[in-house]
Scaffold this motif. Structure first.
Motif, PDB file in Angstrom:
ATOM      1  N   ASP A 170      38.186  43.073  46.486  1.00  0.00           N
ATOM      2  CA  ASP A 170      38.435  43.438  47.882  1.00  0.00           C
ATOM      3  C   ASP A 170      39.749  42.836  48.373  1.00  0.00           C
ATOM      4  OD1 ASP A 170      36.127  44.880  48.072  1.00  0.00           O
ATOM      5  OD2 ASP A 170      34.957  43.269  48.996  1.00  0.00           O
ATOM      6  N   THR A 193      38.352  43.914  54.471  1.00  0.00           N
ATOM      7  CA  THR A 193      37.096  44.539  54.894  1.00  0.00           C
ATOM      8  C   THR A 193      37.007  44.468  56.412  1.00  0.00           C
ATOM      9  OG1 THR A 193      35.904  42.444  54.723  1.00  0.00           O
ATOM     10  CG2 THR A 193      35.882  43.862  52.781  1.00  0.00           C
ATOM     11  N   ALA A 218      35.859  48.882  52.857  1.00  0.00           N
ATOM     12  CA  ALA A 218      36.749  47.901  52.232  1.00  0.00           C
ATOM     13  C   ALA A 218      37.978  48.592  51.666  1.00  0.00           C
ATOM     14  CB  ALA A 218      36.017  47.156  51.128  1.00  0.00           C
ATOM     15  N   VAL A 229      40.382  48.162  48.531  1.00  0.00           N
ATOM     16  CA  VAL A 229      40.209  47.480  47.251  1.00  0.00           C
ATOM     17  C   VAL A 229      41.457  47.580  46.392  1.00  0.00           C
ATOM     18  CG1 VAL A 229      37.723  47.952  47.293  1.00  0.00           C
ATOM     19  CG2 VAL A 229      39.257  49.504  46.050  1.00  0.00           C
TER      20      VAL A 229
END
Length: 396
Positions: A96, A99, A104, A106
């Protein structure tokens, strides 16, 4: 721990998929439920593979191997592979970057430990070599927690919840399914403290988790914990007592009728169709489900189980009768074929009823008398028709 690879090799196309993703070189592993459930001796349903390959390479490899690929979650690295009818979610290892409690951002990685650290619970962060069945536990606690039937967040529960608020509801669903003994204290405390975070979620996501929880064999004790700790209060304050759900589940078992999440939700709600309609609308349910939920909580008593089925349809009648703790009645009409009134408006006109409102009024009177008499045919039905016509025409 070693699992038996036959559990996934028995599925068509799996060997071809694993060859395509270089399983022999350790480039992919099964993860999540496919590992957790098999380790518990349960049947596995969904198959999820984690891989070091980035999504574009996954697609290229699948295409070259003649395997259908669907980019179901490309931004998050997920490709759905369909091989000989077998569906597998293939996801690139991730870490991640940011968030916001709902989604999220990534980055892709080749680090199994980094991928494990972003998952929700320790028991969901287990990986298995697809060829040998050897289980790895990068988070370091998953196997012990699985053995103890303990549902725990990976790392700090407050951090995990801040990353995705839905994890509050997921914690209780996984606890209801896998947990034994009291819930993990730090997890419960974090869920309680952050319950208001649920307000930031879409109601569709909340409904999805809630319906999955209610569909489990016996979620009553978990629901009781959630109510006691105010988990529902921010989004479903109408749910205040788990006892009606316990009574419904008992009735379902006595009637030998399968569990139904919508029916179980109805049991938790006030017996007021208007309130049920508002809740169903809040949860973004379909019009069909909204109507069914409202019918289930309506306290109107139509008398016999057959009368309930005739007025509501089999499904809603079963809902109502089970919620009313009438399991034998519910069982008696679960598959009952609904009769049709063997008479129409044309037949009434032929018998002297004037066209217009009197036809509908007479039909309604006949239908109610026919229902009250237990849906008779032949001479008894003819007598009901004659008496209704005489009464309606005599009062006209």
């Amino acid at each position: 721990m070693k699992l038996d690879p036959a559990a996934w090799f028995d599925r068509p196309g799996i060997r071809h998929l694993l060859d395509t993703l270089d399983a022999t070189d350790g480039a992919c592993r099964f993860v999540g439920g496919a590992v957790r459930d098999l380790a518990l001796g349960s049947d596995i349903s969904d198959l999820d593979l984690s891989t070091r390959f980035v999504p574009t390479e996954v697609i290229d490899r699948l295409t070259a191997a003649g395997i259908k690929s669907v980019p179901t979650g490309l931004a998050h690295g997920t490709i759905t592979a369909i091989t000989s009818g077998t569906v597998v979610e293939v996801t690139t290892l991730r870490a991640d970057l940011a968030t916001d409690g709902r989604r999220a951002t990534v980055a892709f990685t080749d680090d199994w430990a980094a991928d494990a650290s972003r998952r929700d619970f320790t028991i969901n962060a287990l990986y298995a070599d697809p060829l040998t069945g050897e289980v790895s536990d990068p988070a370091g606690q998953g196997l012990a927690d699985l053995d103890a039937r303990r549902v725990r967040f990976i790392g700090d529960p407050l951090v995990r919840i801040a990353e995705d608020h839905l994890r509050i509801l997921r914690f209780f669903r996984f606890y209801a399914r896998f947990g034994q003994g009291a819930p993990d204290a730090p997890a419960l405390a974090a869920c309680t403290a952050r319950a208001n975070d649920l307000m930031a979620l879409s109601r569709e996501r909340i409904a999805y988790e809630l319906m999955n929880l209610l569909g489990l064999p016996d979620p009553v004790s978990t629901l009781a914990i959630m109510i006691d700790h105010g988990i529902f209060r921010p989004v479903l304050p109408e749910i205040t007592d788990s006892a009606p759900l316990a009574a419904l589940i008992l009735a379902e078992r006595q009637a030998n009728i399968p569990a139904d999440s919508l029916r179980r939700l109805a049991a938790l709600l006030p017996r007021d169709p208007l309130i049920a309609e508002k809740i169903a609308s809040r949860l973004k349910m379909s019009l069909k489900d909204r109507k069914r939920l409202a019918q289930a909580v309506d306290p109107t008593n139509f008398g016999s189980p057959q009368a309930h089925a005739y007025r509501l349809g089999n499904t809603s009648a079963v809902d109502r009768l089970l919620i009313d703790a009438r399991p034998a009645d519910a069982a008696s009409i679960a598959t009952w074929e609904l009769p049709r009134l063997p008479l129409g408006g044309g037949a009434l006109i032929a018998r002297g009823v004037p066209q217009g409102p009197l036809v509908a009024k007479t039909l309604q009177a006949i239908e109610q008398a026919w229902l009250d008499a237990g849906f008779p045919t032949g001479d008894l039905f003819d007598a009901i028709v004659a008496e209704a016509i005489a009464r309606i025409l005599g009062s006209a």
